[in-house]
Design a protein around this motif. Sequence first.
Motif, PDB file in Angstrom:
ATOM      1  N   LEU A 214     -63.800  29.783 -17.726  1.00 63.31           N
ATOM      2  CA  LEU A 214     -64.992  29.115 -17.217  1.00 63.31           C
ATOM      3  C   LEU A 214     -65.933  28.771 -18.366  1.00 63.31           C
ATOM      4  CD1 LEU A 214     -66.781  28.208 -14.835  1.00 63.31           C
ATOM      5  CD2 LEU A 214     -67.698  30.528 -14.808  1.00 63.31           C
ATOM      6  N   ARG A 215     -66.130  29.706 -19.290  1.00 62.54           N
ATOM      7  CA  ARG A 215     -66.974  29.430 -20.457  1.00 62.54           C
ATOM      8  C   ARG A 215     -66.391  28.317 -21.312  1.00 62.54           C
ATOM      9  NH1 ARG A 215     -68.410  34.493 -23.953  1.00 62.54           N
ATOM     10  NH2 ARG A 215     -68.980  32.848 -25.391  1.00 62.54           N
ATOM     11  N   PHE A 216     -65.067  28.244 -21.399  1.00 64.70           N
ATOM     12  CA  PHE A 216     -64.406  27.172 -22.152  1.00 64.70           C
ATOM     13  C   PHE A 216     -64.767  25.816 -21.567  1.00 64.70           C
ATOM     14  CE2 PHE A 216     -60.851  24.210 -22.484  1.00 64.70           C
ATOM     15  CZ  PHE A 216     -60.685  24.140 -23.858  1.00 64.70           C
ATOM     16  N   TRP A 217     -64.588  25.664 -20.260  1.00 61.71           N
ATOM     17  CA  TRP A 217     -64.857  24.368 -19.622  1.00 61.71           C
ATOM     18  C   TRP A 217     -66.346  24.040 -19.608  1.00 61.71           C
ATOM     19  CZ3 TRP A 217     -61.138  21.213 -19.726  1.00 61.71           C
ATOM     20  CH2 TRP A 217     -59.834  21.657 -19.588  1.00 61.71           C
TER      21      TRP A 217
ATOM     22  N   LEU B 281     -77.922  21.160 -29.523  1.00 61.93           N
ATOM     23  CA  LEU B 281     -77.179  21.689 -28.370  1.00 61.93           C
ATOM     24  C   LEU B 281     -75.681  21.472 -28.537  1.00 61.93           C
ATOM     25  CD1 LEU B 281     -79.402  20.711 -25.337  1.00 61.93           C
ATOM     26  CD2 LEU B 281     -78.880  22.997 -26.166  1.00 61.93           C
ATOM     27  N   PHE B 282     -75.301  20.339 -29.114  1.00 60.58           N
ATOM     28  CA  PHE B 282     -73.887  20.077 -29.363  1.00 60.58           C
ATOM     29  C   PHE B 282     -73.303  21.119 -30.312  1.00 60.58           C
ATOM     30  CE2 PHE B 282     -70.466  18.224 -31.844  1.00 60.58           C
ATOM     31  CZ  PHE B 282     -69.643  17.736 -30.852  1.00 60.58           C
ATOM     32  N   VAL B 283     -74.035  21.427 -31.378  1.00 61.70           N
ATOM     33  CA  VAL B 283     -73.565  22.430 -32.347  1.00 61.70           C
ATOM     34  C   VAL B 283     -73.458  23.799 -31.680  1.00 61.70           C
ATOM     35  CG1 VAL B 283     -74.175  23.661 -34.466  1.00 61.70           C
ATOM     36  CG2 VAL B 283     -74.380  21.179 -34.355  1.00 61.70           C
ATOM     37  N   LEU B 284     -74.448  24.152 -30.871  1.00 62.87           N
ATOM     38  CA  LEU B 284     -74.427  25.436 -30.170  1.00 62.87           C
ATOM     39  C   LEU B 284     -73.231  25.530 -29.225  1.00 62.87           C
ATOM     40  CD1 LEU B 284     -76.108  28.032 -29.782  1.00 62.87           C
ATOM     41  CD2 LEU B 284     -77.161  26.887 -27.842  1.00 62.87           C
ATOM     42  N   ALA B 285     -72.956  24.460 -28.479  1.00 62.49           N
ATOM     43  CA  ALA B 285     -71.807  24.460 -27.576  1.00 62.49           C
ATOM     44  C   ALA B 285     -70.494  24.503 -28.353  1.00 62.49           C
ATOM     45  CB  ALA B 285     -71.850  23.226 -26.674  1.00 62.49           C
ATOM     46  N   ALA B 286     -70.448  23.857 -29.511  1.00 61.66           N
ATOM     47  CA  ALA B 286     -69.231  23.877 -30.325  1.00 61.66           C
ATOM     48  C   ALA B 286     -68.958  25.279 -30.870  1.00 61.66           C
ATOM     49  CB  ALA B 286     -69.351  22.873 -31.473  1.00 61.66           C
ATOM     50  N   VAL B 287     -70.004  25.977 -31.288  1.00 61.56           N
ATOM     51  CA  VAL B 287     -69.825  27.351 -31.774  1.00 61.56           C
ATOM     52  C   VAL B 287     -69.357  28.249 -30.631  1.00 61.56           C
ATOM     53  CG1 VAL B 287     -71.079  29.358 -32.652  1.00 61.56           C
ATOM     54  CG2 VAL B 287     -71.421  27.126 -33.693  1.00 61.56           C
ATOM     55  N   ASP B 288     -69.956  28.088 -29.454  1.00 61.23           N
ATOM     56  CA  ASP B 288     -69.534  28.883 -28.301  1.00 61.23           C
ATOM     57  C   ASP B 288     -68.085  28.583 -27.949  1.00 61.23           C
ATOM     58  OD1 ASP B 288     -69.955  30.723 -26.134  1.00 61.23           O
ATOM     59  OD2 ASP B 288     -69.987  28.981 -24.795  1.00 61.23           O
TER      60      ASP B 288
ATOM     61  N   ALA C  44     -65.733  27.615 -29.988  1.00 51.78           N
ATOM     62  CA  ALA C  44     -64.872  28.235 -30.999  1.00 51.78           C
ATOM     63  C   ALA C  44     -64.717  29.730 -30.745  1.00 51.78           C
ATOM     64  CB  ALA C  44     -65.451  27.991 -32.393  1.00 51.78           C
ATOM     65  N   VAL C  45     -65.795  30.401 -30.364  1.00 51.99           N
ATOM     66  CA  VAL C  45     -65.725  31.836 -30.068  1.00 51.99           C
ATOM     67  C   VAL C  45     -64.844  32.085 -28.849  1.00 51.99           C
ATOM     68  CG1 VAL C  45     -67.093  33.808 -29.271  1.00 51.99           C
ATOM     69  CG2 VAL C  45     -67.915  32.392 -31.143  1.00 51.99           C
ATOM     70  N   VAL C  46     -64.989  31.265 -27.828  1.00 49.55           N
ATOM     71  CA  VAL C  46     -64.192  31.434 -26.612  1.00 49.55           C
ATOM     72  C   VAL C  46     -62.711  31.206 -26.905  1.00 49.55           C
ATOM     73  CG1 VAL C  46     -63.716  30.402 -24.361  1.00 49.55           C
ATOM     74  CG2 VAL C  46     -66.055  30.918 -25.013  1.00 49.55           C
ATOM     75  N   VAL C  47     -62.401  30.164 -27.665  1.00 51.64           N
ATOM     76  CA  VAL C  47     -60.994  29.899 -28.003  1.00 51.64           C
ATOM     77  C   VAL C  47     -60.418  31.054 -28.814  1.00 51.64           C
ATOM     78  CG1 VAL C  47     -59.491  28.393 -29.369  1.00 51.64           C
ATOM     79  CG2 VAL C  47     -61.154  27.407 -27.801  1.00 51.64           C
ATOM     80  N   ARG C  48     -61.199  31.609 -29.721  1.00 53.79           N
ATOM     81  CA  ARG C  48     -60.735  32.766 -30.507  1.00 53.79           C
ATOM     82  C   ARG C  48     -60.437  33.952 -29.600  1.00 53.79           C
ATOM     83  NH1 ARG C  48     -63.401  37.146 -33.006  1.00 53.79           N
ATOM     84  NH2 ARG C  48     -62.179  37.970 -34.719  1.00 53.79           N
ATOM     85  N   HIS C  49     -61.324  34.217 -28.640  1.00 55.83           N
ATOM     86  CA  HIS C  49     -61.103  35.343 -27.730  1.00 55.83           C
ATOM     87  C   HIS C  49     -59.912  35.099 -26.817  1.00 55.83           C
ATOM     88  CE1 HIS C  49     -65.470  36.995 -28.065  1.00 55.83           C
ATOM     89  NE2 HIS C  49     -64.742  37.241 -29.134  1.00 55.83           N
ATOM     90  N   ILE C  50     -59.700  33.857 -26.392  1.00 52.92           N
ATOM     91  CA  ILE C  50     -58.533  33.557 -25.559  1.00 52.92           C
ATOM     92  C   ILE C  50     -57.249  33.786 -26.349  1.00 52.92           C
ATOM     93  CG2 ILE C  50     -57.279  31.676 -24.435  1.00 52.92           C
ATOM     94  CD1 ILE C  50     -59.981  30.626 -23.436  1.00 52.92           C
ATOM     95  N   HIS C  51     -57.239  33.371 -27.613  1.00 56.48           N
ATOM     96  CA  HIS C  51     -56.038  33.544 -28.437  1.00 56.48           C
ATOM     97  C   HIS C  51     -55.781  34.998 -28.804  1.00 56.48           C
ATOM     98  CE1 HIS C  51     -54.730  29.464 -28.935  1.00 56.48           C
ATOM     99  NE2 HIS C  51     -55.977  29.088 -29.181  1.00 56.48           N
TER     100      HIS C  51
END
Length: 91
Positions: free
Chosen positions: A16-19, A50-57, A59-66
Motif C-alpha cells: 500500500l505504501r508503494f502504490w 514533495l516529489f523528492v520525499l515520495a521518491a525517498v519513501d 526507495a525505502v519501501v522497495v528496499r524493505h520489500i526486497h
Amino acid sequence: MRSGNEPVTARSPLRLRFWLSLWGMIWAAAGAAVFSVVGRGGWAAACAALFVLAAVDLAVVVRHIHQGPHYQPGRNIPPYEPPHPGPPHPR
C-alpha cells in the motif's frame, strides 16, 4: 519488545505504501510541471520537494520489500519479560 497480544495475522502495509508513494510522485511531478509553466515558482518548488520525499519513501519501501519477511515469533513463544531496572552501570 513483544507484549504477547499482537495480532496473529499482522502484516506490514508495504505494498500500500508503494502504490501511495508512486501516486504521490505522479501528482507531485504533474504539479511541479504545471506550476512552473504558469510561473508559480514557490508552488513548483513545494511540489518538487514533495516529489523528492515520495521518491525517498518509495526507495525505502522497495528496499524493505526486497529484504523479504523477517522472523516473527509464533504462538508457542511466550512474551518477553519487561526489563527490570537494576543498579546503574559503572563508568
